[in-house]
Design an enzyme around this catalytic site. Structure first.
Site, PDB file in Angstrom:
ATOM      1  N   HIS A  74       7.733  19.948 -40.425  1.00  0.00           N
ATOM      2  CA  HIS A  74       7.506  21.095 -41.316  1.00  0.00           C
ATOM      3  C   HIS A  74       6.000  21.304 -41.413  1.00  0.00           C
ATOM      4  O   HIS A  74       5.277  20.447 -41.913  1.00  0.00           O
ATOM      5  CB  HIS A  74       8.103  20.862 -42.700  1.00  0.00           C
ATOM      6  CG  HIS A  74       7.934  22.026 -43.623  1.00  0.00           C
ATOM      7  ND1 HIS A  74       8.897  23.004 -43.779  1.00  0.00           N
ATOM      8  CD2 HIS A  74       6.897  22.400 -44.424  1.00  0.00           C
ATOM      9  CE1 HIS A  74       8.474  23.915 -44.640  1.00  0.00           C
ATOM     10  NE2 HIS A  74       7.258  23.564 -45.046  1.00  0.00           N
ATOM     11  N   CYS A  75       5.537  22.450 -40.931  1.00  0.00           N
ATOM     12  CA  CYS A  75       4.104  22.727 -40.897  1.00  0.00           C
ATOM     13  C   CYS A  75       3.700  23.502 -42.154  1.00  0.00           C
ATOM     14  O   CYS A  75       4.216  24.596 -42.407  1.00  0.00           O
ATOM     15  CB  CYS A  75       3.752  23.534 -39.639  1.00  0.00           C
ATOM     16  SG  CYS A  75       1.992  23.907 -39.496  1.00  0.00           S
ATOM     17  N   VAL A  76       2.780  22.938 -42.919  1.00  0.00           N
ATOM     18  CA  VAL A  76       2.337  23.605 -44.147  1.00  0.00           C
ATOM     19  C   VAL A  76       1.464  24.814 -43.832  1.00  0.00           C
ATOM     20  O   VAL A  76       1.339  25.732 -44.657  1.00  0.00           O
ATOM     21  CB  VAL A  76       1.568  22.624 -45.048  1.00  0.00           C
ATOM     22  CG1 VAL A  76       2.481  21.501 -45.519  1.00  0.00           C
ATOM     23  CG2 VAL A  76       0.342  22.055 -44.333  1.00  0.00           C
ATOM     24  N   SER A 128       6.623  26.804 -42.768  1.00  0.00           N
ATOM     25  CA  SER A 128       7.925  26.863 -42.114  1.00  0.00           C
ATOM     26  C   SER A 128       8.080  25.639 -41.226  1.00  0.00           C
ATOM     27  O   SER A 128       7.113  24.925 -40.941  1.00  0.00           O
ATOM     28  CB  SER A 128       8.054  28.146 -41.293  1.00  0.00           C
ATOM     29  OG  SER A 128       9.292  28.186 -40.601  1.00  0.00           O
TER      30      SER A 128
END
Length: 402
Positions: free
Chosen positions: A255-257, A261
């Protein structure tokens, strides 16, 4: 609703003009503060929720709520960069403390498993503001050609296009509704495994990299699949559940901040493309700015030794923005390097963390990559597999289906 009305979190109709009225939590807090009493547990969180609910702007069908995490980057970034341009020591202080604050906020939200638009807002506003400073302070000096400005603009547009694609569906598994939900109670209870990424290991109740608790790996009729107790579905190998998004994603990487998303099967290629365009555009913009501000020096030397950088405020602001871009570019370059190494060994970040937890992988290249040996088929085959992500199921390799 008129443009200034809205329905608050209690379901009551309210108006923007009454944003400072009837706040029981704030009144109680002030009374306790005046009486030198401590606040009850949860009082500050309740006040913050009330303020966030009333922070709105007028809109056609009713006042729209503003996400509080969007505001700090829009206000603090220009202020801090302008303060840093006043003196060399101020610049050193600001550029040192800013990454520390961002990392602290990241670990705070990561520990609480909260979604936030702070990092996406910071990234997009940083791009826009750096481009504005470049056009306002660097281009008028006359050392940058129009073709170079066009090339920089095209790189920025391509990066935003790739980012827009990366923000779309990462490969969410459809959640069954009603009587469509499958049941795993009839499956045989043999060969129960705890890894949800296709790795062999004992069952674990801990959450790793956004992985929800309570998953069991079962093998009905010899087919290896995962049962997700949160989404109530059977998911294919290498799929995982993200606690922040609350959904299962095909070939979940992480999960990329920065894009708020997940990165999965459908958007992993766009994510790598966005990072690559960002690196090229940022390095190119830094080079053009240093050639303008520090004439006669190579970009690497000018980055550390530029005597005339603080001779005027315009040069100081440009030089400060260059250092800010260099810090961000170094961080994004590290992320891109890890991604490229993982692709070369056909391992996702989630699988690498699970392998470290279960002690089933081996560290390579000084610990930069964790080779699980589960899906590694050689450099060319691994990259061919990555480039075919998101294709039809018939074109995907059998290892992602079984």
């Amino acid at each position: 609703l008129c443009c200034c009305e809205y329905v608050d979190r209690r379901g009551q109709r309210s108006h923007l003009a009454a944003c400072c009225c009837d706040c029981q939590e704030l009144d109680e807090g002030c009374d306790r503060w005046l009486a030198c009493k401590s606040l009850p547990p949860g009082a500050l969180e309740s006040i913050a929720d009330t303020i966030a609910d009333r922070l709105r702007v007028p809109w056609f069908s009713g006042a729209v709520k503003i996400n509080v995490s969007l505001v700090p980057p829009l206000v603090l970034l220009p202020v801090l960069l302008h303060v840093a341009a006043l003196h060399f020591l101020l610049g050193l202080l600001v550029l040192t403390s800013l990454p520390v604050v961002v990392l602290w906020y990241y670990y705070l939200t990561h520990r609480r498993k909260e979604r936030t638009l702070f990092f996406l807002s910071l990234g997009l506003f940083s791009l826009g503001y750096m481009y504005y400073v470049f056009l306002q302070e660097v281009v008028p000096r006359g050392h940058v050609q129009h073709s170079q400005v066009v090339a920089l603009t095209c790189g920025l547009i391509l990066m935003l296009a790739a980012l827009s694609r990366a923000k779309k569906d990462p490969g969410y598994l459809p959640i069954p509704t009603g009587n469509e939900k499958p049941s795993h109670q009839g499956w045989p209870n043999r060969n129960v495994r705890g890894s949800s990424s296709g790795l062999h290991g004992a069952a674990s109740s801990r959450a790793v990299n956004g992985e929800a608790k309570g998953y069991s790996r079962m093998e009905p009729e010899g087919v290896k699949k995962d049962w997700c107790t949160k989404c109530q579905l059977v998911r294919p190998a290498r799929a995982g559940h993200c606690r922040l998004c609350g959904r299962c994603v095909r070939r979940l990487d992480h999960h990329c901040v920065w894009i708020n998303s997940c990165v999965g099967e459908q958007n992993h290629q766009a994510f790598i493309l966005a990072l690559s365009f960002f690196m090229l555009t940022s390095v190119y913009g830094i080079t053009l700015t240093l050639h303008t501000v520090c004439r006669g020096r190579t970009p690497f030397v000018a980055l550390f030794y530029c005597p005339g950088a603080y001779s005027d405020y315009s040069s100081a602001l440009s030089f400060t923005c260059v250092w800010y871009c260099a810090i961000v570019t170094a961080g994004m370059g590290y992320i891109l390097l890890i991604q490229l190494l993982n692709i070369s060994y056909n391992v996702t970040e989630r699988e690498a963390r699970l392998a470290l937890r279960d002690n089933t992988g081996r560290r390579l290249l000084g610990g930069l990559v964790i080779d699980t040996g589960q899906y590694n088929r050689g450099f060319l085959c691994n990259w061919g597999h990555f480039l075919s992500l998101g294709s039809s199921p018939l074109q995907r390799s059998a290892e992602d289906i079984v």
